[in-house]
Design a protein around this motif. Structure first.
Motif, mmCIF file in Angstrom:
data_model
loop_
_atom_site.group_PDB
_atom_site.id
_atom_site.type_symbol
_atom_site.label_atom_id
_atom_site.label_comp_id
_atom_site.label_asym_id
_atom_site.label_seq_id
_atom_site.Cartn_x
_atom_site.Cartn_y
_atom_site.Cartn_z
ATOM 1 N N TRP A 607 0.970 -0.861 0.264
ATOM 2 C CA TRP A 607 0.175 -0.039 0.027
ATOM 3 C C TRP A 607 1.218 1.559 -0.296
ATOM 4 C CZ3 TRP A 607 -5.113 0.525 -0.842
ATOM 5 C CH2 TRP A 607 -5.104 2.478 -0.756
ATOM 6 N N ARG A 608 1.825 1.454 0.156
ATOM 7 C CA ARG A 608 2.675 2.730 0.661
ATOM 8 C C ARG A 608 3.869 2.537 -0.301
ATOM 9 N NH1 ARG A 608 4.424 1.675 7.566
ATOM 10 N NH2 ARG A 608 2.887 2.457 8.358
ATOM 11 N N THR A 609 3.398 1.554 -0.651
ATOM 12 C CA THR A 609 4.542 2.112 -2.127
ATOM 13 C C THR A 609 3.955 1.756 -3.618
ATOM 14 O OG1 THR A 609 4.799 -0.314 -2.517
ATOM 15 C CG2 THR A 609 6.334 -0.061 -1.329
ATOM 16 N N GLY A 610 2.872 1.373 -3.459
ATOM 17 C CA GLY A 610 1.924 1.531 -4.827
ATOM 18 C C GLY A 610 2.133 0.385 -5.735
ATOM 19 N N GLY A 611 2.593 -0.581 -5.079
ATOM 20 C CA GLY A 611 2.704 -1.101 -6.457
ATOM 21 C C GLY A 611 2.700 -2.817 -5.870
ATOM 22 N N PRO A 612 3.957 -3.783 -6.478
ATOM 23 C CA PRO A 612 3.383 -5.455 -6.046
ATOM 24 C C PRO A 612 4.747 -5.630 -4.890
ATOM 25 C CG PRO A 612 4.030 -5.482 -8.531
ATOM 26 C CD PRO A 612 3.549 -4.052 -8.091
ATOM 27 N N GLY A 694 14.290 -27.373 -14.231
ATOM 28 C CA GLY A 694 15.494 -26.197 -14.537
ATOM 29 C C GLY A 694 15.000 -25.524 -12.866
ATOM 30 N N SER A 695 15.623 -24.083 -12.736
ATOM 31 C CA SER A 695 15.446 -23.826 -11.409
ATOM 32 C C SER A 695 14.718 -22.857 -11.455
ATOM 33 C CB SER A 695 17.205 -23.443 -11.314
ATOM 34 O OG SER A 695 17.384 -22.362 -12.080
ATOM 35 N N LEU A 696 13.960 -22.482 -10.306
ATOM 36 C CA LEU A 696 13.322 -21.188 -10.361
ATOM 37 C C LEU A 696 14.580 -19.894 -10.379
ATOM 38 C CD1 LEU A 696 11.832 -22.516 -6.568
ATOM 39 C CD2 LEU A 696 10.742 -21.805 -8.473
ATOM 40 N N PRO A 697 13.348 -18.760 -11.016
ATOM 41 C CA PRO A 697 14.013 -17.520 -11.108
ATOM 42 C C PRO A 697 14.053 -16.434 -9.877
ATOM 43 C CG PRO A 697 11.413 -17.617 -11.811
ATOM 44 C CD PRO A 697 11.855 -18.648 -11.318
ATOM 45 N N GLN A 698 14.853 -15.896 -9.891
ATOM 46 C CA GLN A 698 14.937 -14.601 -9.546
ATOM 47 C C GLN A 698 13.518 -14.407 -8.381
ATOM 48 O OE1 GLN A 698 17.608 -14.170 -7.481
ATOM 49 N NE2 GLN A 698 18.212 -16.346 -8.464
ATOM 50 N N ALA A 699 13.329 -13.396 -6.941
ATOM 51 C CA ALA A 699 12.591 -13.020 -7.390
ATOM 52 C C ALA A 699 12.236 -11.659 -7.778
ATOM 53 C CB ALA A 699 12.764 -13.000 -5.694
ATOM 54 N N ALA A 700 13.296 -10.985 -8.216
ATOM 55 C CA ALA A 700 13.340 -9.572 -7.743
ATOM 56 C C ALA A 700 13.143 -9.652 -9.555
ATOM 57 C CB ALA A 700 15.150 -9.803 -8.146
ATOM 58 N N ARG A 701 13.557 -10.772 -10.641
ATOM 59 C CA ARG A 701 13.187 -10.728 -11.921
ATOM 60 C C ARG A 701 11.543 -10.676 -11.969
ATOM 61 N NH1 ARG A 701 14.576 -14.769 -16.634
ATOM 62 N NH2 ARG A 701 13.491 -13.752 -18.450
ATOM 63 N N LEU A 702 11.138 -11.953 -10.743
ATOM 64 C CA LEU A 702 9.733 -11.489 -10.898
ATOM 65 C C LEU A 702 8.817 -10.409 -10.950
ATOM 66 C CD1 LEU A 702 8.565 -14.767 -9.306
ATOM 67 C CD2 LEU A 702 8.542 -14.489 -11.945
ATOM 68 N N ARG A 703 9.505 -9.939 -9.542
ATOM 69 C CA ARG A 703 9.057 -8.435 -9.166
ATOM 70 C C ARG A 703 8.881 -7.166 -10.275
ATOM 71 N NH1 ARG A 703 8.736 -3.576 -8.171
ATOM 72 N NH2 ARG A 703 7.505 -2.401 -6.251
ATOM 73 N N ALA A 704 9.509 -7.147 -11.226
ATOM 74 C CA ALA A 704 9.300 -6.139 -12.616
ATOM 75 C C ALA A 704 9.015 -6.546 -13.229
ATOM 76 C CB ALA A 704 11.276 -6.913 -12.650
ATOM 77 N N ASP A 705 9.200 -7.833 -13.443
ATOM 78 C CA ASP A 705 8.026 -8.826 -14.673
ATOM 79 C C ASP A 705 6.667 -8.511 -14.712
ATOM 80 O OD1 ASP A 705 9.798 -8.654 -16.860
ATOM 81 O OD2 ASP A 705 9.827 -11.068 -15.883
ATOM 82 N N LEU A 706 6.042 -8.624 -13.158
ATOM 83 C CA LEU A 706 4.927 -8.104 -12.645
ATOM 84 C C LEU A 706 4.459 -6.827 -12.744
ATOM 85 C CD1 LEU A 706 2.522 -9.329 -11.328
ATOM 86 C CD2 LEU A 706 3.411 -9.187 -9.587
ATOM 87 N N VAL A 707 5.224 -5.948 -12.357
ATOM 88 C CA VAL A 707 5.004 -4.850 -12.658
ATOM 89 C C VAL A 707 4.526 -4.266 -13.961
ATOM 90 C CG1 VAL A 707 6.217 -2.179 -12.230
ATOM 91 C CG2 VAL A 707 6.548 -3.475 -10.242
ATOM 92 N N ARG A 708 5.596 -4.403 -15.242
ATOM 93 C CA ARG A 708 5.162 -4.929 -16.288
ATOM 94 C C ARG A 708 3.768 -5.179 -16.686
ATOM 95 N NH1 ARG A 708 9.824 -7.114 -19.752
ATOM 96 N NH2 ARG A 708 8.587 -6.433 -20.879
#
Length: 822
Positions: A607-612, A694-708
């Motif tokens: 809520w405070r950041t306005g994003g996921p 294979g392996s799981l993606p990095q959390a940072a990459r998932l968040r960046a793609d979710l914002v997009r």
């Protein structure tokens, strides 16, 4: 009298001596099986050779015969003489005096007929034999086993050489013809391993198929799996010998009235033990046939393609394509094989994962892969890890392909290793005209039938496992339902179901005959009848499982076990029992779970950041197999908090599909911010996901793609369409159609829409987009993937936050079902 004495008596005393020696040999209790067959063939060889030499000497003025020989072919050529077997003989000649050849033939055949022996004979030159073999596949098969008996050995050797050369040179044409011949015979005679009165020779998995495998091996094009094959052939021949001796007839059909006598002759406990031995042998031969013919097809396809590839590649060699199916499992050349990086010795779930992937893709497991898994894979821990249970459910829910994959595992002993109780029902006959399968195959057939009914139940995993276990008690004395209840409870705990689910499975096995027996034998208008069933069943969810299990069991039994009349009676009983149980109102899932401190922290930050805000972490679960410290492959926990806005569900689901993450369970709910923070609503997603491979993606990459994805700059639909286009759709399993319903009175605050469908990449994205297009708000979602089945419930409201009117809810359900069917 020794075997040599018997042969000397036959050779020196003419037909009478042979007959006496033959009778004495067959009545020797100490000699049976291969030694007796070899001795009978040797005795017959000596008699016929002596007869040939005597007749040839008479007709040739005492000179040794030239340009003519006596040849054993077919079963006699292989030395497989049962007590009443035909003598398959060829009089081979170089085209000399026709009258002398005819006279020689008459002098040979009549003594055989005079003894009452069945004779299959022919008189040909080598050229005629080759020409006839070219026109008649059965003749060519017989000549492949040609064996010299008497006369000109060079003539016989030349024929054998040319026949074998012809067979190998013409293999690309003759082997498909042989395969078709085997298939036609199987269609006429049925499967030896399931018949109560099987034909040991002609039925599929019988002696004819074993002979066909020898012919394939002689072509040098492919070879059968040899382990156990010779022993299976020997056991069928032993049974045929005993059948001939007990009946006194040249028969290959093991009739019911003969089975006790044959079992006694073979020192077996009873007729069931006899049939089980026959079925086990037939299973080995059938499986070897499947593997061999698949290899023949692969080789022939490769030969057809190779010249074109050479032309295209300038003589270079192209490696076979390998397409990933699951972790450690790939598709290559129409089969499922292990990936080069697979380590079965460190991954005990791999056999089930490979089997489930093969069944879902509708492909066979390669022989090499199954044998490597059997040799290297370690035992699963008890209880099984969740991934192993999920893979078993996926395998059972794959429909018809399950049968072949299961049999491949069983051929190498993997099923009995995974489920030790299976050994007692394996190849067990059912002496009931209604049943068309052995107990083990009936259980698998029930799972196949149940896979088509998974849309009718909320717990398809319990339905499929109950289908596998419902008759498991038939391997023990007593009432199989009562015994099976105990076994099912034990198996359920061993494979990782919790105590409540194990109790449901045990109850389903205990009562799997309850509905059909009550519906057909009791008065449904008597309230006591309905109440008794309701008391035994207990809950609505168990009732729907039992209804589906009842239908699957009956359909898997045989045509006589199910009808529209029986189905209508059972459905009416279920309707009345359901009415009695209707007082059990389920809790509203929206009000059952309070947010944790972690959930509230993420919600406030979003809520405070306005994003996921996103957290991706392994669950604290025991490692699988070796103490490597790796978490279960069933998945990791993914927590996402997003300020309430349209499109969250399809965006998150689509993003995970793009990253090849499988959703195993998922919850979405609207969460009010804690007091003192602000007035607002945050959507909280608590999902469990796993990498397809294979392996799981990095959390940072998932968040960046979710914002997009949320702001529309990431075209999820386009990315998924590109990926689908890049990978051709496999034929795979044909799943039941999706089913979408509105759950009546399931919630006071929202309309509950339930969707049941085949799990697939992007499924939840398609559902979420369809609900967005319907202009409804998803207030909470409860998603579970059980094997290959997705069972999802969505609590939706209108724009104002109220439940949907009845007609609008039905319209939304119809539109969602149409979207899933497209």
């Amino acid at each position: 009298m020794t075997g040599t004495d018997v042969r000397d008596e036959a050779e020196n005393s003419g037909p009478g001596g042979y007959a006496a020696a033959r009778l004495r040999l067959l009545n020797e209790g100490a000699r049976s099986g291969p030694p007796r067959r070899a001795a009978l063939a040797g005795l017959t060889d000596d008699w016929l050779a002596g007869l040939f030499d005597a007749v040839a000497a008479e007709t040739g003025a005492g000179r040794p015969p030239r340009g003519v020989s006596l040849v054993a072919v077919g079963g006699y050529g292989r030395g497989e003489l049962s007590p009443r077997s035909d003598l398959d003989l060829l009089l081979l000649h170089d085209g000399g005096d026709p009258g002398a050849i005819a006279a020689l033939a008459d002098r040979l055949w009549y003594p055989v007929w005079d003894l009452g022996l069945a004779l299959d004979h022919s008189v040909r030159t080598p050229a005629e034999a080759r020409r006839t073999a070219g026109d008649d596949l059965k003749v060519q098969l017989g000549l492949l086993d040609a064996r010299h008996l008497a006369g000109d050995a060079t003539l016989t050797a030349q024929l054998r050489t040319t026949v074998l050369a012809d067979w190998r040179n013409q293999a690309a044409r003759r082997l498909p013809e042989l395969r078709e011949l085997c298939a036609e015979r199987a269609a006429r005679q049925g499967e030896l391993r399931y018949l109560l009165e099987p034909d040991l020779k002609e039925a599929r998995g019988g002696l004819r198929d074993a002979t066909a495998l020898r012919a394939v091996a002689a072509s040098w094009l492919a070879d059968a799996p040899r382990e156990g094959l010779a022993d299976a052939r020997r056991r069928l021949l032993d049974v045929r010998d005993a059948l001939h001796l007990t009946t006194g007839r040249a028969t290959d059909r093991l009739a019911l009235q003969e089975q006790d006598q044959v079992a006694t002759a073979l020192d077996l406990l009873d007729a069931d033990a006899l049939l089980r031995q026959v079925y086990e042998a037939a299973r080995v031969i059938s499986y070897a046939s499947d593997v061999t013919w698949r290899e023949v097809g692969r080789v022939l396809r490769s030969r057809a393609v190779r010249p074109r590839l050479r032309a295209m590649l300038g003589g270079g060699k192209q490696a076979a394509d390998r397409s990933p199916l699951a972790e450690g499992v790939v598709e290559q050349d129409g089969e499922v094989v292990l990936a080069r990086t697979a380590r079965p010795e460190r991954d005990p779930v791999l056999p089930l994962r490979a089997a489930a992937a093969a069944a879902q893709a509708g492909l066979p497991l390669s022989l090499h892969a199954v044998r490597r898994l059997a040799a290297a894979a370690g035992p699963l821990p008890t209880p099984w890890p969740a991934e192993a249970r999920e893979q078993l459910v996926t395998l059972l829910g794959s429909g018809r392909p399950t049968v072949d994959v299961w049999e491949a595992l069983e051929a190498e002993g993997l099923i009995s290793r995974l489920l030790p109780d299976w050994e007692r029902v394996r190849c067990r006959p059912q002496r009931n005209a209604v049943h068309v399968w052995t107990v083990d195959r009936h259980l698998i057939e029930t799972a196949v039938r149940a896979s088509a009914l998974t849309r009718r139940v909320g717990r398809p995993d319990l339905l499929l496992v109950a289908a596998l276990l419902h008759d498991i008690g038939k391997g023990w004395p007593g009432d199989h339902s009562l015994t099976g209840e105990t076994i099912a409870r034990d198996v359920a705990g061993r494979i990782g179901f919790d105590r409540a689910d194990a109790a449901v499975l045990a109850g389903l096995v205990r009562h799997h005959l309850l509905l059909v027996e009550t519906a057909t034998r009791r008065d449904l208008d008597d309230p006591a009848t309905v109440r008794a069933v309701a008391d035994a069943v207990g809950t609505q969810s168990t009732l729907e499982l039992l209804h589906a299990l009842t239908e699957a069991d009956a359909l898997a039994t045989g045509p006589a076990a199910w009808s529209s009349w029986r189905g209508s009676l059972v459905a009416e009983l279920v309707r009345r029992v359901s009415a009695v149980l209707a007082g059990d109102v389920p809790d509203d899932p929206e009000t059952t779970a309070a947010p944790t401190a972690e959930h509230e922290r993420l919600a406030v930050e979003a809520w405070r950041t306005g994003g996921p805000v996103l957290a991706l972490r392994p669950q604290p679960e025991a490692p699988v197999g070796e103490p490597s410290g790796e978490p279960e492959r069933l998945g990791v926990e993914l927590l996402i908090a997003v300020p309430d806005q349209p499109g969250v569900l399809p965006s998150v689901a689509g993003l995970l599909a793009v990253h090849r993450l499988t959703v195993r369970t998922a919850e979405l709910r609207a969460l009010e911010l804690p007091d003192g923070v602000d007035d607002g609503t945050v959507l909280l997603l608590n999902w469990r996901v796993a990498a397809e491979y294979g392996s799981l993606p990095q959390a940072a990459r998932l968040r960046a793609d979710l914002v997009r994805a949320l702001d529309g700059s990431l075209d999820i639909a386009g990315r998924l369409a590109e990926r689908d286009a890049a990978y051709p759709r496999r034929r795979g399993v044909v799943a039941p159609p999706p089913r979408v319903t509105v759950a009546p009175a399931a919630s006071r605050h929202a309309t509950v829409i339930e969707a049941r469908a085949q799990d697939a990449p992007g499924l939840l994205f398609r559902i979420g987009r369809a609900l967005e297009d319907a202009k409804v708000r998803v207030r909470s979602a409860h998603v579970s993937t059980l094997g290959a089945n997705a069972v999802d419930a969505f609590y939706v409201t209108g724009p104002a936050g109220d439940p949907l009117p009845e007609e609008e809810a039905a319209s939304v359900a119809r539109r969602l079902e149409e979207a899933l069917r497209a």
